[in-house]
Design a protein around this motif. Sequence first.
Motif, PDB file in Angstrom:
ATOM      1  N   HIS A   1       0.852  -1.186   0.000  1.00 39.79           N
ATOM      2  CA  HIS A   1       0.000   0.000   0.000  1.00 39.79           C
ATOM      3  C   HIS A   1       0.888   1.236   0.000  1.00 39.79           C
ATOM      4  N   PRO A   2       0.588   2.243  -0.830  1.00 39.90           N
ATOM      5  CA  PRO A   2       1.476   3.409  -0.985  1.00 39.90           C
ATOM      6  C   PRO A   2       1.742   4.174   0.300  1.00 39.90           C
ATOM      7  N   GLU A   3       0.801   4.169   1.244  1.00 41.95           N
ATOM      8  CA  GLU A   3       1.014   4.914   2.481  1.00 41.95           C
ATOM      9  C   GLU A   3       2.093   4.287   3.365  1.00 41.95           C
ATOM     10  N   LEU A   4       2.508   3.064   3.067  1.00 39.42           N
ATOM     11  CA  LEU A   4       3.546   2.411   3.862  1.00 39.42           C
ATOM     12  C   LEU A   4       4.947   2.724   3.340  1.00 39.42           C
ATOM     13  N   LEU A   5       5.042   3.493   2.275  1.00 45.31           N
ATOM     14  CA  LEU A   5       6.347   3.805   1.692  1.00 45.31           C
ATOM     15  C   LEU A   5       6.785   5.215   2.081  1.00 45.31           C
ATOM     16  N   ASN A   6       8.097   5.385   2.274  1.00 42.14           N
ATOM     17  CA  ASN A   6       8.625   6.717   2.574  1.00 42.14           C
ATOM     18  C   ASN A   6       8.959   7.430   1.264  1.00 42.14           C
ATOM     19  N   GLU A   7       9.617   8.575   1.351  1.00 38.54           N
ATOM     20  CA  GLU A   7       9.907   9.367   0.151  1.00 38.54           C
ATOM     21  C   GLU A   7      10.898   8.693  -0.785  1.00 38.54           C
ATOM     22  N   HIS A   8      11.631   7.686  -0.314  1.00 40.90           N
ATOM     23  CA  HIS A   8      12.601   6.973  -1.143  1.00 40.90           C
ATOM     24  C   HIS A   8      12.035   5.671  -1.713  1.00 40.90           C
ATOM     25  N   GLY A   9      10.775   5.402  -1.436  1.00 38.71           N
ATOM     26  CA  GLY A   9      10.146   4.188  -1.953  1.00 38.71           C
ATOM     27  C   GLY A   9      10.388   2.953  -1.111  1.00 38.71           C
ATOM     28  N   GLN A  10      10.966   3.115   0.056  1.00 37.32           N
ATOM     29  CA  GLN A  10      11.215   1.990   0.962  1.00 37.32           C
ATOM     30  C   GLN A  10      10.088   1.905   1.993  1.00 37.32           C
ATOM     31  N   ILE A  11       9.856   0.703   2.518  1.00 32.27           N
ATOM     32  CA  ILE A  11       8.834   0.548   3.542  1.00 32.27           C
ATOM     33  C   ILE A  11       9.249   1.335   4.777  1.00 32.27           C
TER      34      ILE A  11
ATOM     35  N   ASP B   1       9.708   2.808   8.559  1.00 31.82           N
ATOM     36  CA  ASP B   1       9.947   2.179   9.855  1.00 31.82           C
ATOM     37  C   ASP B   1       9.286   2.973  10.974  1.00 31.82           C
ATOM     38  N   GLU B   2       8.360   3.866  10.584  1.00 33.04           N
ATOM     39  CA  GLU B   2       7.640   4.645  11.582  1.00 33.04           C
ATOM     40  C   GLU B   2       6.635   3.774  12.319  1.00 33.04           C
ATOM     41  N   GLU B   3       6.233   4.245  13.498  1.00 34.20           N
ATOM     42  CA  GLU B   3       5.216   3.548  14.265  1.00 34.20           C
ATOM     43  C   GLU B   3       3.870   3.706  13.552  1.00 34.20           C
ATOM     44  N   LEU B   4       3.192   2.596  13.345  1.00 31.25           N
ATOM     45  CA  LEU B   4       1.900   2.633  12.659  1.00 31.25           C
ATOM     46  C   LEU B   4       0.781   2.514  13.678  1.00 31.25           C
TER      47      LEU B   4
END
Length: 80
Positions: free
Chosen positions: A49-59, A61-64
């Motif tokens: 899901h796109p909301e799980l990616l950061n600005e570099h396209g990696q998953i 590691d923030e708290e969800l």
Amino acid sequence: MLSGLFPLAYAAVLICLLLQAFRMMRMATTTTPSAMSRSKDRTGLRTVHPELLNEHGQITDEELWTVRFSDQEGFAPSQG
């Protein structure tokens, strides 16, 4: 002549539809949960899901956070 072909065409279509229905039911009963989990999505690729990616396209590691509404008895249905 044409009125004699109608029952034959009707019977042929009915038989084809019945065979398709039985084939679909057989496919549904032979599918196991493990086979479902192994199946890939329609693209054949692993999707995220796109909301799980950061600005570099990696998953990320923030708290969800998740929200769950378990007791909805006191709420009125929405009006629309």
